[in-house]
Design a protein around this motif. Structure first.
Motif, PDB file in Angstrom:
ATOM      1  N   ILE A  78       0.833  -1.204   0.000  1.00  0.00           N
ATOM      2  CA  ILE A  78       0.000   0.000   0.000  1.00  0.00           C
ATOM      3  C   ILE A  78       0.866   1.252   0.000  1.00  0.00           C
ATOM      4  O   ILE A  78       0.619   2.204  -0.759  1.00  0.00           O
ATOM      5  N   PHE A 160      -8.720  -7.762  -0.123  1.00  0.00           N
ATOM      6  CA  PHE A 160      -9.196  -6.430   0.252  1.00  0.00           C
ATOM      7  C   PHE A 160      -8.683  -5.380  -0.723  1.00  0.00           C
ATOM      8  O   PHE A 160      -9.407  -4.418  -1.059  1.00  0.00           O
ATOM      9  N   LEU A 161      -7.435  -5.523  -1.183  1.00  0.00           N
ATOM     10  CA  LEU A 161      -6.895  -4.563  -2.144  1.00  0.00           C
ATOM     11  C   LEU A 161      -7.642  -4.621  -3.478  1.00  0.00           C
ATOM     12  O   LEU A 161      -7.661  -3.637  -4.227  1.00  0.00           O
ATOM     13  N   MET A 163     -10.910  -5.182  -3.673  1.00  0.00           N
ATOM     14  CA  MET A 163     -12.274  -4.679  -3.483  1.00  0.00           C
ATOM     15  C   MET A 163     -12.393  -3.225  -3.932  1.00  0.00           C
ATOM     16  O   MET A 163     -11.475  -2.423  -3.718  1.00  0.00           O
ATOM     17  N   HIS A 165     -13.172   0.624  -3.957  1.00  0.00           N
ATOM     18  CA  HIS A 165     -13.171   1.704  -2.962  1.00  0.00           C
ATOM     19  C   HIS A 165     -12.214   1.456  -1.788  1.00  0.00           C
ATOM     20  O   HIS A 165     -12.122   2.310  -0.892  1.00  0.00           O
ATOM     21  N   PHE A 166     -11.527   0.304  -1.746  1.00  0.00           N
ATOM     22  CA  PHE A 166     -10.558   0.096  -0.669  1.00  0.00           C
ATOM     23  C   PHE A 166      -9.387   1.052  -0.853  1.00  0.00           C
ATOM     24  O   PHE A 166      -8.920   1.664   0.097  1.00  0.00           O
ATOM     25  N   LEU A 167      -8.927   1.168  -2.095  1.00  0.00           N
ATOM     26  CA  LEU A 167      -7.971   2.198  -2.476  1.00  0.00           C
ATOM     27  C   LEU A 167      -8.646   3.115  -3.483  1.00  0.00           C
ATOM     28  O   LEU A 167      -9.531   2.676  -4.223  1.00  0.00           O
ATOM     29  N   THR A 172      -5.278   2.325  -8.727  1.00  0.00           N
ATOM     30  CA  THR A 172      -5.334   0.928  -9.165  1.00  0.00           C
ATOM     31  C   THR A 172      -4.188   0.578 -10.102  1.00  0.00           C
ATOM     32  O   THR A 172      -3.535  -0.469  -9.957  1.00  0.00           O
TER      33      THR A 172
END
Length: 290
Positions: A78, A160-161, A163, A165-167, A172
């Motif tokens: 991240i 989770f990455l 999904m 709206h997670f980032l 992306t």
């Protein structure tokens, strides 16, 4: 009578100069003790005892600690993604981007979570010293549990990455670029670039007991080097491989056979066969087997 005893009394009151200095100047003695470096033998003993404690930990504790490490190592990915998304497209930007790679390792190492590559030295030194089947079985048990738990954590983190709206959406492409950079290479290339990463993590474990207050800088510089040089780490890289799998840019079989297997073998070779056996060679004649 008193004259005959006088010389004896004087002799009894005399003290060794070194002892006198220690009594008269305790603060100086303390300063010398604090300033002296740990010897290789003492560093070995610190890590060996830590390894024996890890080998005796309950299975449930190892599982939860390993899963947590697998999830939190994703902070490296991240942080790299955030830096890359704000840096220009130039060759020198990798030197700044690589600083983000240190974030997850700092959380995991200072948080005392179970990271598989740390155990390529921590739990191997007790085995090298004991050379017993019982210790070997305990080491293999810990390796298996921690590696499996780490991978479960990386699968969760990469999911989770993936999904929405997670980032932020504009990150992306940077996430995919970071992931491709970390996992590119053939089977042989990934094996050989994983060996230095195994050595670096083992070196971090070896240096930290002596680094004390400078441990932060040791982890920062060594993990920065690992990323900037393009070396491959099996757990952090599994997050990046998982991202590519979730986004459909890499097949599961390819992630396993082209990346995971050779990098795992390279990390173990670097951390155990190279670094651990070298440091054991320098202390084996100075230590007493437990």
């Amino acid at each position: 009578m008193n004259d005959q005893n006088a010389p004896q009394d004087i002799h009894l009151q005399q003290k060794d100069p070194a002892e006198s200095d220690a009594v008269r100047e305790p603060s100086e003695e303390t300063s010398v003790t604090q300033a002296s470096r740990l010897s290789a033998r003492l560093i070995y003993e610190v890590i060996r005892r830590d390894g024996r404690e890890e080998l005796a930990r309950p299975t449930v504790s190892l599982i939860w600690s390993g899963v947590a490490a697998g999830i939190l190592i994703s902070l490296s990915v991240i942080a790299q993604t955030v830096l890359k998304s704000h840096l220009p497209d130039a060759e020198w930007t990798i030197l700044i981007e690589a600083l983000g790679y240190s974030v997850g390792f700092m959380v995991v190492i200072f948080g005392r979570m179970q990271l598989f590559t740390e155990n390529t030295i921590t739990t191997v030194l007790p085995l090298v010293a004991d050379q017993s089947l019982t210790c070997l079985n305990r080491m293999l048990r810990l390796w298996t549990i921690v590696l499996a738990a780490n991978i479960v954590g990386t699968i969760i983190a990469s999911g989770f990455l993936y999904m929405p709206h997670f980032l932020p959406a504009h990150m992306t492409e940077s996430l995919l670029a970071v992931s491709r950079h970390a996992t590119d290479g053939s089977f042989g290339e990934n094996f050989f670039r994983a060996i230095p990463a195994g050595i670096i993590i083992a070196a971090v474990v070896w240096i930290i007991p002596a680094a004390q207050s400078n441990a932060f800088w040791v982890v920062l510089v060594m993990t920065w080097l690992m990323s900037a040089a393009g070396f491959a780490h099996v757990i952090a890289g599994s997050v990046e491989a998982g991202v590519l799998v979730w986004f459909g840019q890499m097949g599961v079989g390819e992630a396993i056979w082209r990346f995971f297997i050779p990098v795992l073998a390279g990390n173990v070779a670097g951390g155990t066969a190279v670094f651990t056996l070298l440091v054991w060679g320098q202390v084996k004649n100075e230590v007493i087997k437990p």
